[in-house]
Design a protein around this motif. Structure first.
Motif, short mmCIF file in Angstrom:
data_model
loop_
_atom_site.label_atom_id
_atom_site.label_comp_id
_atom_site.label_asym_id
_atom_site.label_seq_id
_atom_site.Cartn_x
_atom_site.Cartn_y
_atom_site.Cartn_z
N VAL A 495 0.81 -1.23 0.02
CA VAL A 495 -0.11 -0.11 -0.05
C VAL A 495 0.83 1.33 0.01
O VAL A 495 1.81 1.24 0.88
N LEU A 496 0.74 2.13 -1.09
CA LEU A 496 1.34 3.18 -1.02
C LEU A 496 0.67 4.54 -0.60
O LEU A 496 -0.44 4.48 -0.74
N CYS A 497 1.32 5.36 0.27
CA CYS A 497 0.65 6.36 0.83
C CYS A 497 1.41 7.63 0.07
O CYS A 497 2.73 7.89 0.51
N ALA A 498 0.87 8.50 -0.72
CA ALA A 498 1.58 9.49 -1.31
C ALA A 498 1.05 10.94 -1.32
O ALA A 498 -0.19 11.06 -0.87
N GLY A 499 1.87 11.90 -1.31
CA GLY A 499 1.44 13.15 -1.05
C GLY A 499 2.57 14.16 -1.81
O GLY A 499 3.44 13.56 -2.31
N VAL A 543 1.78 -3.12 -5.82
CA VAL A 543 0.86 -2.29 -5.34
C VAL A 543 -0.48 -2.36 -5.65
O VAL A 543 -0.80 -2.59 -6.54
N SER A 544 -1.21 -2.54 -4.49
CA SER A 544 -2.66 -2.70 -4.60
C SER A 544 -3.37 -1.44 -4.44
O SER A 544 -4.40 -1.33 -5.04
N THR A 545 -3.19 -0.56 -3.59
CA THR A 545 -3.77 0.67 -3.34
C THR A 545 -2.79 1.76 -3.09
O THR A 545 -1.78 1.49 -2.53
N VAL A 546 -3.22 2.89 -3.57
CA VAL A 546 -2.40 4.26 -3.35
C VAL A 546 -3.42 5.15 -2.88
O VAL A 546 -4.46 5.61 -3.11
N PHE A 547 -3.06 5.45 -1.34
CA PHE A 547 -3.64 6.57 -0.60
C PHE A 547 -3.09 7.91 -0.84
O PHE A 547 -1.75 8.06 -0.51
N LEU A 548 -3.53 8.98 -1.44
CA LEU A 548 -3.28 10.22 -1.62
C LEU A 548 -3.63 11.07 -0.76
O LEU A 548 -4.94 10.89 -0.34
N VAL A 549 -2.91 12.24 -0.28
CA VAL A 549 -3.34 13.17 0.71
C VAL A 549 -4.41 13.98 -0.01
O VAL A 549 -4.18 14.56 -1.19
N VAL A 576 -7.04 6.11 -3.77
CA VAL A 576 -8.15 6.41 -2.81
C VAL A 576 -7.61 7.61 -2.14
O VAL A 576 -6.22 7.84 -1.94
N THR A 577 -8.38 8.55 -1.52
CA THR A 577 -7.91 9.56 -0.58
C THR A 577 -8.68 9.72 0.80
O THR A 577 -10.05 9.09 0.62
N VAL A 578 -7.96 10.49 1.62
CA VAL A 578 -8.83 10.54 2.98
C VAL A 578 -9.04 12.04 3.05
O VAL A 578 -8.15 12.77 3.33
N ARG A 579 -10.40 12.43 3.18
CA ARG A 579 -10.91 13.59 3.20
C ARG A 579 -10.88 13.96 4.82
O ARG A 579 -11.97 13.50 5.52
N LEU A 580 -10.23 14.84 5.44
CA LEU A 580 -10.35 14.64 6.95
C LEU A 580 -11.24 16.05 7.24
O LEU A 580 -11.26 16.97 6.39
N PRO A 581 -11.96 16.01 8.30
CA PRO A 581 -13.11 17.05 8.48
C PRO A 581 -12.36 18.28 8.88
O PRO A 581 -13.27 19.43 8.62
N PHE A 582 -11.46 18.47 9.32
CA PHE A 582 -10.89 19.64 9.69
C PHE A 582 -9.61 20.36 8.57
O PHE A 582 -9.24 21.22 8.97
#
Length: 629
Positions: A495-499, A543-549, A576-582
């Motif tokens: 799993v890659l975490c990219a920004g 790589v199965s999933t890439v999480f982008l900031v 995939v991306t993670v949208r943080l509430p703040f």
């Protein structure tokens, strides 16, 4: 912002109003004491009345039966205690010799050393001629001094004694009768009084008023019931222990200990003092008094520090300091009655302060926990350089929850507070350095990286000062190698975490990597546009999933270009991306969802996405917000 609004409400008009209220409480205590005492007792008896109502009794019979039952119990206890007290006074002459012996021993210990010292000092200093003349004059005056005459009043007759006792008892009995009458009427008009209070508050405040009344009634009832059980157990244990040690009238001292514990702090001290004096009076030696006091203190410490926190929990709703301050305040205003009612009265004010802005300062000062969130507490301790407390609290949190949830609920919101302070210029450079150091310490302590080879202990201090996320990634690369782990792994297991190559994206990506690796996910990070090689040649299928900031408005075009490159280079991976509430200044959801396979809302959802069998609390994965590629 909430703290600032609270301080703004403490104005001169507020102080004047508070002063008027205090004056009314003090000078109107003769009227207010019976009313408040009856109201508190009504909250205590109300659950018993509701129990009788569920059985089938109507309001009037249930109220009268409840009051009669409680009153009978109080009268029975009072009669038993009075009988025991009469028995104690009848037996006191038997202990007169022991009492005289103890008094002489205490006097010998306390007075004789000082008297001996004074005599030795007097012997060392010869009297002067003036002193001798004064002694001669005083001796002559003593010989000629008239004999003093003492005038004694005749003893009271039986009728006078009965009248005196009746006059002394009339005040408490009359007040008790008044409280009883008020209690019955308050219980009978309970529903009507609640409707009147709601009507006084206005129709727009119905929900808040009912919530306040319900919380106060439930809190007082739960507190008194818990306190009754604990004090009853404490008194029973004290009575059994004293009986086993051979102390007479053990039931009296056990009941007295249980009853006096209703008075905060001072009551148990008074009970211990009474027991110590009585045992010292009846025993010729000092062994039994010391043993009784040691046992009593041990029982009180066990109850106060072990049993009460488990039984009460937060049922009292007050901090220990709040209990002491309330006892001092109400005791000074209303005397013994105020001391007895200090905890329930302050509890009602604390509950009301949770719903009424005017009373919010009382809740903040005397509530069972400060009204700050975990993220606010984290940020405050970072500014105070209290790293040990931060790590201790984090470890307590991780005993029940994952590191991903810690990031979602404490660490990331705390970083958002720091970002807002930084933009407004209210945080200093040294505090920013403390924040970076705290992030590194938390990541290394709570989500450490497993070694795959010899550890390089060099620390990139300059990199830490510039970019804490890049510093953490560099530390992992030093331990795990260039590719942050082995390339000899199964397909679709990485799993890659990219920004983007900036401090915000690097920190968020690295914390996500640590959250996933803490759950034994092979997570690795890369910085897009920072000179990193995104994937080694021929290893794209790992790589199965890439999480982008999630992108910000000012970086959206740059972020969009890297997304296209990822689509081209990792065609089989999910984006995939993670949208943080703040997140402030974040790109609109409609623009991002066109580019992503899925948009999640937290690191914990990201963890559940890549490990569906480990979904927290067995909850299903969040529904897909974006469109499939």
């Amino acid at each position: 912002m909430s703290d600032r609004r609270t301080l703004q409400r403490i104005t001169s008009s507020f102080i004047v109003s508070a002063t008027c209220v205090l004056a009314l409480l003090y000078y109107g205590r003769g009227v207010l004491q019976p009313l408040v005492l009856a109201a508190i007792l009504s909250l205590v008896i109300a659950p018993l009345i509701r129990s009788f109502n569920r059985v089938g009794l109507k309001a009037l019979p249930a109220t009268l039966l409840s009051v009669l039952l409680v009153g009978s119990c109080l009268v029975a206890v009072s009669v038993i205690l009075a009988t025991q007290l009469v028995s104690v006074t009848r037996d006191l002459p038997q202990y007169r010799a022991a009492i005289k012996s103890k008094v002489e021993k205490v006097r010998e210990i306390t007075e004789k050393p000082f008297a001996r010292l004074e005599a030795e000092l007097t012997a060392l200093t010869p009297p002067s001629a003036d002193a001798k003349s004064r002694q001669g004059l005083s001796a002559a005056a003593a010989r000629t001094q008239p004999i003093p005459v003492e005038i004694r009043q005749p003893g009271l007759s039986t009728r006078q004694a009965v009248a005196w006792m009746f006059a002394v008892a009339w005040g408490p009995l009359g007040e008790a009768g008044l409280v009883l009458v008020l209690l019955v009427f308050i219980l009978l008009e309970h529903e009507s009084l609640r409707d009147r209070v709601v009507q006084l508050a206005g129709q727009t405040e119905v929900s808040r008023t009912l919530k306040t009344l319900g919380d106060a009634a439930q809190g007082v009832s739960r507190f008194f019931f818990s306190q009754f059980i604990v004090n009853l157990t404490f008194g029973t244990v004290v009575a059994v222990v004293l009986w086993g040690l051979g102390v007479p009238h053990a039931a009296l001292w056990g009941a007295l200990s249980g009853m006096l514990r209703f008075v905060p702090y001072l009551g148990v001290m008074a009970a211990g003092a009474f027991i110590a004096l009585f045992v010292a009076a009846i025993d010729p030696g000092w062994t039994l008094p010391l043993v009784c006091m040691a046992v009593f203190v041990a029982l009180e410490l066990a109850v106060a520090n072990i049993i009460e926190p488990k039984v009460y929990g937060h049922s009292s709703g007050l901090s220990p300091l709040g209990v002491i301050v309330s006892a001092i305040f109400w005791g000074a205003l209303w005397g013994p009655v105020g001391l007895l009612l200090s905890t329930p009265l302050t509890l009602c004010l604390v509950v009301a302060g949770r719903h009424l802005p005017a009373l919010e300062p009382i809740t903040i000062l005397f509530g069972d926990a400060p009204s700050v969130s975990g993220s606010q507490r984290f940020y405050q301790r970072v500014l105070a350089a209290d790293l040990d407390s931060i790590i201790h609290d984090a470890r307590q949190f991780l005993r029940k929850c994952s590191f991903a949830r810690y990031c979602d609920q404490i660490l990331l919101p705390g970083l958002a507070l720091a970002t807002a302070e930084r933009r407004s210029g209210r945080i200093e450079e040294i505090q920013q350095a403390r924040l970076r150091g705290a992030i590194v310490a938390l990541a290394e302590t709570l989500a450490p990286v497993c070694d795959s080879g010899p550890r390089n202990r060099r620390r990139q201090v300059s990199l830490l000062d510039a970019n804490v996320g890049a510093h953490l990634r560099k530390m992992r690369e030093e331990r795990l190698g260039r590719w942050q782990g082995s390339l000899d792994v199964p397909a679709h297991s990485v799993v890659l975490c990219a920004g983007l190559a900036n401090e915000r994206d690097d920190v968020l990506a690295e914390l996500l990597v640590r959250s996933l690796r803490a759950a034994r996910i092979d997570a690795r990070s890369l910085s897009m546009g920072g000179g990193d090689q995104e994937t080694p040649d021929g290893k794209e299928d790992l790589v199965s999933t890439v999480f982008l900031v999630y992108p910000l408005e000012e970086h959206y075009e740059q972020w969009l270009g890297h997304v296209r490159d990822l689509r081209a280079n990792l065609a089989h991976a999910l984006l995939v991306t993670v949208r943080l509430p703040f997140d402030e200044n974040a790109v609109k959801l409609s623009s991002v969802e066109k580019q992503m396979d899925m948009i999640l809302r937290s690191y914990e959802e990201a963890l559940a996405f890549v490990t569906p069998e480990r979904s927290p609390r067995g909850q299903p994965l969040p529904e897909q917000i974006g469109r499939a590629a």
